[in-house]
Design an enzyme around this catalytic site. Structure first.
Site, short mmCIF file in Angstrom:
data_model
loop_
_atom_site.label_atom_id
_atom_site.label_comp_id
_atom_site.label_asym_id
_atom_site.label_seq_id
_atom_site.Cartn_x
_atom_site.Cartn_y
_atom_site.Cartn_z
CE LYS A 195 13.65 3.26 -8.87
NZ LYS A 195 12.33 3.76 -9.21
CE LYS A 216 10.88 10.66 -2.89
NZ LYS A 216 10.80 9.65 -3.96
CE LYS A 254 6.51 11.71 -8.07
NZ LYS A 254 5.91 10.47 -7.57
P1 ADP Z 1 7.26 8.78 -4.10
O1 ADP Z 1 6.82 9.92 -3.26
O2 ADP Z 1 8.47 8.10 -3.56
O3 ADP Z 1 7.44 9.16 -5.54
P2 ADP Z 1 4.59 7.78 -3.60
O4 ADP Z 1 4.50 7.92 -2.12
O5 ADP Z 1 3.90 8.82 -4.43
O6 ADP Z 1 6.12 7.66 -4.06
O7 ADP Z 1 4.07 6.32 -3.96
C1 ADP Z 1 3.98 5.85 -5.29
C2 ADP Z 1 2.79 4.92 -5.41
O8 ADP Z 1 3.00 3.75 -4.62
C3 ADP Z 1 1.49 5.56 -4.91
O9 ADP Z 1 0.45 5.26 -5.78
C4 ADP Z 1 1.29 4.92 -3.54
O10 ADP Z 1 -0.08 4.82 -3.18
C5 ADP Z 1 1.92 3.55 -3.73
N1 ADP Z 1 2.43 3.00 -2.45
C6 ADP Z 1 3.42 3.50 -1.68
N2 ADP Z 1 3.64 2.75 -0.59
C7 ADP Z 1 2.75 1.71 -0.66
C8 ADP Z 1 2.45 0.57 0.19
N3 ADP Z 1 3.12 0.34 1.31
N4 ADP Z 1 1.45 -0.26 -0.21
C9 ADP Z 1 0.77 -0.03 -1.38
N5 ADP Z 1 1.00 1.01 -2.19
C10 ADP Z 1 1.98 1.87 -1.85
MG MG Z 2 6.53 11.90 -3.82
#
Ligand code: ADP
Ligand code: MG
Length: 291
Positions: free
Chosen positions: A14, A19, A45
Site C-alpha cells: 500500500k 516500500k 510518486k
Molecule cells: P511507500 O514507498 O510505501 O509509499 P515510504 O517508504 O516512502 O512508503 O515511507 C513512508 C514514510 O514512512 C516515510 O516518511 C518513511 O520514513 C516512514 N517509514 C517507513 N518505514 C518506517 C519504519 N520502519 N520506522 C519509521 N518510519 C518509517
Molecule cells: Mg514509495
C-alpha cells in the site's frame, strides 16, 4: 525475453507503508555486501530511490521520453550509495493516462538499452505501488519480469487489505508464469499486537513473514539526511534488521502461491482481531502473550 541477468525482485504494498524505505535499505545492504544492484522505482510518486541518492532530483523515464526522442541511460539514471543504479519510471501527466504506463515504458527502455546485459546486476529491485493492482502495476509480476514478489504491510487493516489484494493478483498470474510470492515483510512494528496480527494473517494466507521491521526514529533521522539507515547509521540495530532482510532475499529462493482470503473470510478475520485488541485495551486480557 532475453536471458535474465541477476535476480529480479518486486516489492509491493500500500502507498505510504514503507516500500521505498525498505527497498532502498535492502538495496543498500546488498550493495554493502558487494553485489551490483539496480533499483527501479515503479510508483508515480517517483521518490523510490531518493534516500539512495542524497535526496537529489532524478528525471523520470516517462518525463524524459516525453521530452526527447533518444534517451540514454545517463539521462534517466543516477549512481547512488554503494554503486546502486537508481531509476524512476515516473507517472502520467496528472489527470491523464494510466499510472501503470511508466512501468511498461521503463522496462521496455531498459531492455532496448540493454542495461541488464551491460550492467550485469546481481539484483534488480522493483519498488511497486500496490493499492490498486491495475494491469500496469501488475506488469512486474505478470509478464515474467520479476521472479519473486515480496509484500510490505503494517498491522493497519488497510495495509492488510491491500496485501490480500496483491495475493489475489499473484495467485492469478503465478500459475501461468508470473512471479510467485517470496513472503511478507512486516513494517512499522511497535504495538505488541502488531507482530501477532501480521503473523496470523500471513499464516491464514499460507505465506511466510520473512522479517519484522520495527518502527524506528533512525528511519526518520536518516530520511532527513537523504540517506538510508544502512548509510547514515550503519551500527544501529535497525541497519542490522535491513541487512537480515537482504541476506534472506540473497540466500533463500523459496516462494509460494498465496491463498488470499475472500470477502467474508477477511471480514471474519478482522473481527477476530478487533475483539482481541479490544480485550487487551480494556484489560480483559492483561498481556498480549496470552493471545
Ligand atoms: P511507500 O514507498 O510505501 O509509499 P515510504 O517508504 O516512502 O512508503 O515511507 C513512508 C514514510 O514512512 C516515510 O516518511 C518513511 O520514513 C516512514 N517509514 C517507513 N518505514 C518506517 C519504519 N520502519 N520506522 C519509521 N518510519 C518509517
Ligand atoms: Mg514509495
Amino acid at each position: 525475453m532475453s536471458e535474465k541477468q541477476g535476480k529480479h525482485i518486486a516489492i509491493y504494498g500500500k502507498g505510504g507503508i514503507g516500500k521505498s524505505t525498505t527497498t532502498s535499505n535492502i538495496s543498500a545492504a546488498l550493495a554493502e555486501a558487494g553485489y551490483r544492484v539496480i533499483q527501479v522505482g515503479c510508483d508515480p510518486k517517483s521518490d523510490s530511490t531518493t534516500i539512495l541518492r542524497g535526496g537529489n532530483d532524478l528525471p523520470t523515464v516517462l518525463d524524459t521520453l516525453r521530452e526527447q526522442s533518444k534517451v540514454r541511460l545517463e539521462d534517466i539514471s543516477a549512481v547512488g550509495f554503494g554503486g546502486v543504479l537508481c531509476i524512476e519510471a515516473g507517472g502520467p501527466v496528472p489527470g491523464v493516462g494510466c499510472a501503470g504506463r511508466g512501468i511498461n515504458a521503463a522496462v521496455e527502455l531498459l531492455q532496448d538499452l540493454k542495461v541488464f546485459e551491460e550492467y550485469k546486476p546481481d539484483f534488480v529491485l522493483y519498488d511497486v505501488l500496490g493499492d490498486v493492482v491495475c494491469g500496469g502495476f501488475a506488469v512486474p509480476i505478470r509478464d515474467g519480469i520479476a521472479d519473486r514478489a515480496f509484500v510490505v504491510t503494517s498491522s493497519d487493516f488497510m495495509a492488510v487489505f491491500a496485501a490480500n489484494n496483491l495475493f489475489k493478483a499473484i495467485n492469478k498470474y503465478a500459475p501461468s508464469g508470473g512471479a510467485r510470492l517470496g513472503g511478507v515483510i512486516a513494517n512499522s512494528i511497535q504495538a505488541s499486537y502488531s507482530k501477532a496480527l501480521i503473523h496470523d494473517f500471513a499464516e491464514e494466507s499460507g505465506v511466510p513473514v520473512i522479517g519484522y521491521v520495527p518502527r524506528s526514529i533512525t528511519v526518520a533521522q536518516s530520511e532527513l539526511y537523504g540517506k538510508t539507515v544502512i548509510e547514515a547509521l550503519p551500527e544501529s540495530e535497525q541497519a542490522e534488521v535491513y541487512r537480515k532482510l537482504a541476506r534472506y532475499i540473497d540466500e533463500n529462493n523459496d516462494s509460494v502461491i498465496p491463498k488470499p482470503l475472500n470477502g467474508p473470510e477477511l471480514k471474519k478475520w478482522a473481527r477476530k482481531w478487533g475483539d482481541r485488541i479490544f480485550e487487551v485495551e480494556t484489560g480483559v486480557v492483561q498481556k498480549m502473550e496470552a493471545i
